[in-house]
Motif scaffolding. Sequence first.
Motif, PDB file in Angstrom:
ATOM      1  N   UNK A 133       0.827  -1.212   0.000  1.00 49.01           N
ATOM      2  CA  UNK A 133       0.000   0.000   0.000  1.00 49.01           C
ATOM      3  C   UNK A 133       0.857   1.256   0.000  1.00 49.01           C
ATOM      4  N   UNK A 134       1.934   1.242   0.769  1.00 50.71           N
ATOM      5  CA  UNK A 134       2.842   2.385   0.778  1.00 50.71           C
ATOM      6  C   UNK A 134       3.524   2.559  -0.573  1.00 50.71           C
ATOM      7  N   UNK A 135       3.807   1.423  -1.233  1.00 49.90           N
ATOM      8  CA  UNK A 135       4.444   1.474  -2.545  1.00 49.90           C
ATOM      9  C   UNK A 135       3.533   2.137  -3.568  1.00 49.90           C
ATOM     10  N   UNK A 136       2.250   1.742  -3.550  1.00 50.80           N
ATOM     11  CA  UNK A 136       1.279   2.348  -4.470  1.00 50.80           C
ATOM     12  C   UNK A 136       1.219   3.864  -4.246  1.00 50.80           C
TER      13      UNK A 136
ATOM     14  N   UNK B 142       4.311  -6.831   4.267  1.00 50.37           N
ATOM     15  CA  UNK B 142       5.747  -6.905   4.504  1.00 50.37           C
ATOM     16  C   UNK B 142       6.457  -5.664   3.976  1.00 50.37           C
ATOM     17  N   UNK B 143       7.472  -5.221   4.704  1.00 50.15           N
ATOM     18  CA  UNK B 143       8.269  -4.063   4.285  1.00 50.15           C
ATOM     19  C   UNK B 143       9.653  -4.515   3.835  1.00 50.15           C
ATOM     20  N   UNK B 144       9.668  -5.567   2.998  1.00 50.08           N
ATOM     21  CA  UNK B 144      10.948  -6.156   2.610  1.00 50.08           C
ATOM     22  C   UNK B 144      11.404  -5.731   1.219  1.00 50.08           C
ATOM     23  N   UNK B 145      10.539  -5.042   0.464  1.00 51.67           N
ATOM     24  CA  UNK B 145      10.852  -4.811  -0.944  1.00 51.67           C
ATOM     25  C   UNK B 145      10.686  -3.346  -1.327  1.00 51.67           C
ATOM     26  N   UNK B 146      11.324  -2.998  -2.423  1.00 54.68           N
ATOM     27  CA  UNK B 146      11.129  -1.681  -3.012  1.00 54.68           C
ATOM     28  C   UNK B 146       9.885  -1.675  -3.879  1.00 54.68           C
TER      29      UNK B 146
END
Length: 335
Positions: free
Chosen positions: A254-257, A323-327
């Motif tokens: 969601x943060x990535x979007x 998960x906060x593991x990826x860009x």
Amino acid sequence: MCERVYVFMHAHLQDTENTLRVYASISSNVTLPCLVQHSSGMMSFGSNGMRVKWTKLGADESLDEDVLTSMGFHKKSYGRFEDRVFLQDTHDEDASLVITDVSMDDMGRYRCEVINGMEDTIQEWISIQTCRLNITIFSPPPGVVFPYSPPVGRYNLNFHEAEQACLDQDAVVASFDQLYEAWRGGLDWCNAGWLSDGTVQYPITKPREPCGGANAVAGLRNYGLRDKDTSLFDVFCFASALKGEGFPERLTYDEAVQACLDDDAEIAKVGHMFAAWKLQGYDRCDAGWLADGSVRYPISTPRKNCSPTEAAVRFIGFPDKSQKLYGVYCFKAQQ
């Protein structure tokens, strides 16, 4: 699959508008499908008394050409097909014919007969199927073919869902010509997928047991036409020239979007990544979120700890979106 007719009397089949059309390019290899569902008590192709016969059909019976006959371990090819054809024979119900080094003279209609008996006078035919082989000469448009399966796993898309899946990745269902060119360019994928003509195929450059057999020739494995509503496979998508550029950051899904939106961009789709990788040489050894919830990264220059053996778009999977593991890979359309 090929048009199927069950008969118990000698007949000469007429061409119909439903006959499967198979396409190949000059000097390529091609598979003409012939799959037979055995009824109770029916023998396998390898058993005594069951014969497979392939014929290239002429304008009338007098112009027919024998291509190949097979009975158990005894196989024979004829005339100009000698040493160029063999049965794919991946399982007991597979009598598909592989033609190697295709020429213009190979174009035309072919008939596959599965016959219970050694002589042509025997009346019991288990199955007759016909195909038409067309030879294509084309210049493919710039773009990239990529295999796609949904988050729920492989072999879960009917044809209509496959069309939508490609559209969702800013792509379309690939044509035979596009998949063939991708195979010539080195695409090797052992999962069968839909093509735009309603056939199901997959490209193999390195023959091996799980993918049609280690002794089979390289080429496109062809399952033939399948029911567009009920048959479930993956899909091969085609993305044309890239209309923007990608760039990564790092967060939950969601943060990535939101991060992409904050930068006046959108989270990149699978088609965007494959197009950037193939057409622009995009190379980044950082796994990042894409719009479908998958995590992937593009490698154009193989190297240790990234993709040591080949250039590829590497697929991590569909991880937990919290998960906060990826860009993240974003896409910003060029003005």
